[in-house]
Design a protein around this motif. Structure first.
Motif, PDB file in Angstrom:
ATOM      1  N   GLY A   1       8.190  -3.245   0.314  1.00 41.89           N
ATOM      2  CA  GLY A   1       8.572  -2.640   1.575  1.00 41.89           C
ATOM      3  C   GLY A   1       9.589  -3.474   2.325  1.00 41.89           C
TER       4      GLY A   1
ATOM      5  N   LEU B   1       3.947  -2.034  -1.762  1.00 44.58           N
ATOM      6  CA  LEU B   1       3.393  -0.711  -1.473  1.00 44.58           C
ATOM      7  C   LEU B   1       3.147   0.043  -2.766  1.00 44.58           C
TER       8      LEU B   1
ATOM      9  N   THR C   1       3.553   3.614  -4.156  1.00 46.62           N
ATOM     10  CA  THR C   1       4.297   4.797  -3.764  1.00 46.62           C
ATOM     11  C   THR C   1       4.719   5.569  -5.004  1.00 46.62           C
TER      12      THR C   1
ATOM     13  N   THR D   1      12.048   6.248  -1.046  1.00 42.02           N
ATOM     14  CA  THR D   1      12.559   6.543   0.282  1.00 42.02           C
ATOM     15  C   THR D   1      13.267   5.307   0.811  1.00 42.02           C
TER      16      THR D   1
ATOM     17  N   PRO E   1      11.383   1.957   2.080  1.00 37.72           N
ATOM     18  CA  PRO E   1      10.248   2.333   1.226  1.00 37.72           C
ATOM     19  C   PRO E   1       8.978   2.564   2.042  1.00 37.72           C
ATOM     20  N   THR E   2       8.249   3.611   1.697  1.00 34.92           N
ATOM     21  CA  THR E   2       6.981   3.930   2.349  1.00 34.92           C
ATOM     22  C   THR E   2       5.915   4.126   1.289  1.00 34.92           C
ATOM     23  N   GLY E   3       4.666   3.956   1.679  1.00 36.48           N
ATOM     24  CA  GLY E   3       3.556   4.152   0.761  1.00 36.48           C
ATOM     25  C   GLY E   3       2.312   3.497   1.317  1.00 36.48           C
ATOM     26  N   TYR E   4       1.323   3.351   0.458  1.00 38.92           N
ATOM     27  CA  TYR E   4       0.071   2.712   0.845  1.00 38.92           C
ATOM     28  C   TYR E   4       0.175   1.218   0.567  1.00 38.92           C
TER      29      TYR E   4
END
Length: 134
Positions: free
Chosen positions: A67, A73, A75, A79, A82-85
């Motif tokens: 990230g 992350l 994912t 994106t 970067p996005t995700g858990y």
């Protein structure tokens, strides 16, 4: 129908264009379809050992991205940023480059503020109209 025959052959004629002799120029026609790509995409950088150790069982390393804050992350989409858990270790802290990142803690109580509400401590409001049946 005979007038449309030259138009039907036009795409075939365009596909038979002679390839260019210049390096880096796109190959024209059918000759470019059967050649190997010029360059392979670069291989992704290997993940640090602490990231691989924190991956849950059955999760491939290909779904891990770093990230914007340096933490890793999980994912499935690309994106920007970067996005995700967040990937967390066994202790529950996020796995970040260079160690753990400071996590937000509970804020200090504000002087003079009332205590937070607990379940069952809320009393219902008074009724708007009297409950006398008439």
């Amino acid at each position: 129908m005979k007038r449309l025959l030259p138009l039907a052959l036009l795409p075939l004629l365009a596909a038979c264009e002679a390839p260019s002799d210049q390096p880096g120029a796109p190959h024209g026609g059918l000759a470019g379809l059967f050649q190997h790509p010029e360059a392979e995409p670069p291989a992704p950088e290997p993940l640090p050992p602490q990231v691989l150790a924190a991956l849950p069982a059955g999760v491939p390393p290909t779904v891990v991205q770093q990230g914007a804050d340096g933490c890793y992350l999980l994912t499935i989409e690309v994106t920007d940023p970067p996005t995700g858990y967040p990937l967390r270790d066994a202790a529950g802290t996020p796995v970040c480059e260079g160690g753990a990142v400071a996590m937000a803690t509970d804020p200090a109580p504000i002087p003079g503020a009332s205590a937070p509400l607990a379940p069952g401590s809320i009393t219902p409001p008074a009724p708007i109209a009297p409950l006398n049946p008439t």
